[in-house]
Design a protein around this motif. Structure first.
Motif, PDB file in Angstrom:
ATOM      1  N   VAL A  96       0.877  -1.168   0.000  1.00 55.59           N
ATOM      2  CA  VAL A  96       0.000   0.000   0.000  1.00 55.59           C
ATOM      3  C   VAL A  96       0.912   1.216   0.000  1.00 55.59           C
ATOM      4  O   VAL A  96       1.810   1.317   0.832  1.00 55.59           O
ATOM      5  N   HIS A  97       0.680   2.119  -0.950  1.00 63.23           N
ATOM      6  CA  HIS A  97       1.518   3.311  -1.012  1.00 63.23           C
ATOM      7  C   HIS A  97       0.710   4.498  -1.493  1.00 63.23           C
ATOM      8  O   HIS A  97      -0.328   4.359  -2.131  1.00 63.23           O
ATOM      9  N   SER A  98       1.193   5.666  -1.167  1.00 58.97           N
ATOM     10  CA  SER A  98       0.552   6.906  -1.582  1.00 58.97           C
ATOM     11  C   SER A  98       0.667   7.054  -3.099  1.00 58.97           C
ATOM     12  O   SER A  98       1.688   6.694  -3.689  1.00 58.97           O
ATOM     13  N   GLU A  99      -0.398   7.559  -3.734  1.00 60.06           N
ATOM     14  CA  GLU A  99      -0.333   7.805  -5.177  1.00 60.06           C
ATOM     15  C   GLU A  99       0.758   8.813  -5.512  1.00 60.06           C
ATOM     16  O   GLU A  99       1.435   8.686  -6.515  1.00 60.06           O
ATOM     17  N   GLU A 100       0.890   9.809  -4.671  1.00 57.99           N
ATOM     18  CA  GLU A 100       1.901  10.842  -4.882  1.00 57.99           C
ATOM     19  C   GLU A 100       3.179  10.453  -4.150  1.00 57.99           C
ATOM     20  O   GLU A 100       3.133  10.033  -3.008  1.00 57.99           O
ATOM     21  N   GLU A 101       4.303  10.595  -4.815  1.00 56.50           N
ATOM     22  CA  GLU A 101       5.580  10.330  -4.154  1.00 56.50           C
ATOM     23  C   GLU A 101       5.974  11.561  -3.371  1.00 56.50           C
ATOM     24  O   GLU A 101       6.487  12.523  -3.920  1.00 56.50           O
ATOM     25  N   GLU A 102       5.681  11.536  -2.093  1.00 58.06           N
ATOM     26  CA  GLU A 102       5.995  12.671  -1.239  1.00 58.06           C
ATOM     27  C   GLU A 102       7.052  12.275  -0.243  1.00 58.06           C
ATOM     28  O   GLU A 102       6.965  11.238   0.394  1.00 58.06           O
ATOM     29  N   ARG A 103       8.011  13.108  -0.086  1.00 57.73           N
ATOM     30  CA  ARG A 103       9.115  12.816   0.824  1.00 57.73           C
ATOM     31  C   ARG A 103       8.877  13.390   2.219  1.00 57.73           C
ATOM     32  O   ARG A 103       9.558  13.043   3.142  1.00 57.73           O
ATOM     33  N   GLY A 104       7.909  14.279   2.362  1.00 60.60           N
ATOM     34  CA  GLY A 104       7.651  14.918   3.646  1.00 60.60           C
ATOM     35  C   GLY A 104       7.043  13.957   4.653  1.00 60.60           C
ATOM     36  O   GLY A 104       6.439  12.961   4.296  1.00 60.60           O
ATOM     37  N   GLN A 105       7.203  14.257   5.919  1.00 55.37           N
ATOM     38  CA  GLN A 105       6.707  13.414   6.996  1.00 55.37           C
ATOM     39  C   GLN A 105       5.269  13.747   7.387  1.00 55.37           C
ATOM     40  O   GLN A 105       4.553  12.906   7.860  1.00 55.37           O
ATOM     41  N   GLU A 106       4.852  14.997   7.210  1.00 55.06           N
ATOM     42  CA  GLU A 106       3.536  15.419   7.666  1.00 55.06           C
ATOM     43  C   GLU A 106       2.511  15.314   6.544  1.00 55.06           C
ATOM     44  O   GLU A 106       2.800  15.611   5.395  1.00 55.06           O
ATOM     45  N   TRP A 107       1.290  14.929   6.908  1.00 54.73           N
ATOM     46  CA  TRP A 107       0.195  14.871   5.956  1.00 54.73           C
ATOM     47  C   TRP A 107      -0.599  16.155   6.096  1.00 54.73           C
ATOM     48  O   TRP A 107      -1.172  16.428   7.139  1.00 54.73           O
ATOM     49  N   SER A 108      -0.644  16.928   5.049  1.00 55.91           N
ATOM     50  CA  SER A 108      -1.354  18.194   5.120  1.00 55.91           C
ATOM     51  C   SER A 108      -2.748  18.111   4.502  1.00 55.91           C
ATOM     52  O   SER A 108      -3.508  19.054   4.594  1.00 55.91           O
ATOM     53  N   GLU A 109      -3.072  17.004   3.878  1.00 51.16           N
ATOM     54  CA  GLU A 109      -4.363  16.854   3.216  1.00 51.16           C
ATOM     55  C   GLU A 109      -4.726  15.379   3.105  1.00 51.16           C
ATOM     56  O   GLU A 109      -3.969  14.505   3.531  1.00 51.16           O
ATOM     57  N   VAL A 110      -5.870  15.116   2.520  1.00 56.40           N
ATOM     58  CA  VAL A 110      -6.293  13.732   2.294  1.00 56.40           C
ATOM     59  C   VAL A 110      -5.396  13.121   1.223  1.00 56.40           C
ATOM     60  O   VAL A 110      -5.078  13.770   0.228  1.00 56.40           O
ATOM     61  N   ARG A 111      -4.984  11.897   1.437  1.00 60.34           N
ATOM     62  CA  ARG A 111      -4.141  11.222   0.450  1.00 60.34           C
ATOM     63  C   ARG A 111      -4.892  10.056  -0.170  1.00 60.34           C
ATOM     64  O   ARG A 111      -5.699   9.396   0.476  1.00 60.34           O
ATOM     65  N   MET A 112      -4.583   9.797  -1.400  1.00 61.88           N
ATOM     66  CA  MET A 112      -5.107   8.640  -2.110  1.00 61.88           C
ATOM     67  C   MET A 112      -4.011   7.573  -2.103  1.00 61.88           C
ATOM     68  O   MET A 112      -2.822   7.890  -2.208  1.00 61.88           O
ATOM     69  N   PHE A 113      -4.423   6.327  -1.969  1.00 60.31           N
ATOM     70  CA  PHE A 113      -3.469   5.230  -1.904  1.00 60.31           C
ATOM     71  C   PHE A 113      -3.737   4.217  -3.002  1.00 60.31           C
ATOM     72  O   PHE A 113      -4.854   4.084  -3.479  1.00 60.31           O
TER      73      PHE A 113
END
Length: 75
Positions: free
Chosen positions: A29-46
């Motif tokens: 299971v992984h985030s659709e967007e490749e984000e390197r940041g540690q904090e989630w600032s919005e809803v993410r799609m997986f």
């Protein structure tokens, strides 16, 4: 394989490598967007991946077991 070597590959390449391995029995299971940041600032799609070693029912049961275990560990 050293961690530094893994940095040379994209998420897509790493997932493809696991999916082709007959010895891999699991779900990715992984985030659709490749984000390197540690904090989630919005809803993410997986996205979810599982290879031919599991069918969708077995993958769902595996994820349910993981979810239950996480809930037990948080209590």
């Amino acid at each position: 394989m050293e961690p530094q070597e893994l940095e040379l590959f994209s998420t897509k390449q790493l997932i493809s490598e696991l999916m082709r391995r007959r010895s891999f029995l699991g779900v990715i299971v992984h985030s659709e967007e490749e984000e390197r940041g540690q904090e989630w600032s919005e809803v993410r799609m997986f996205k979810m991946h599982f290879n031919k070693n599991l069918d969708s029912t077995s993958a769902g049961r595996l994820l349910q077991t993981v979810a239950e275990r996480i809930n037990l560990d948080l209590c």
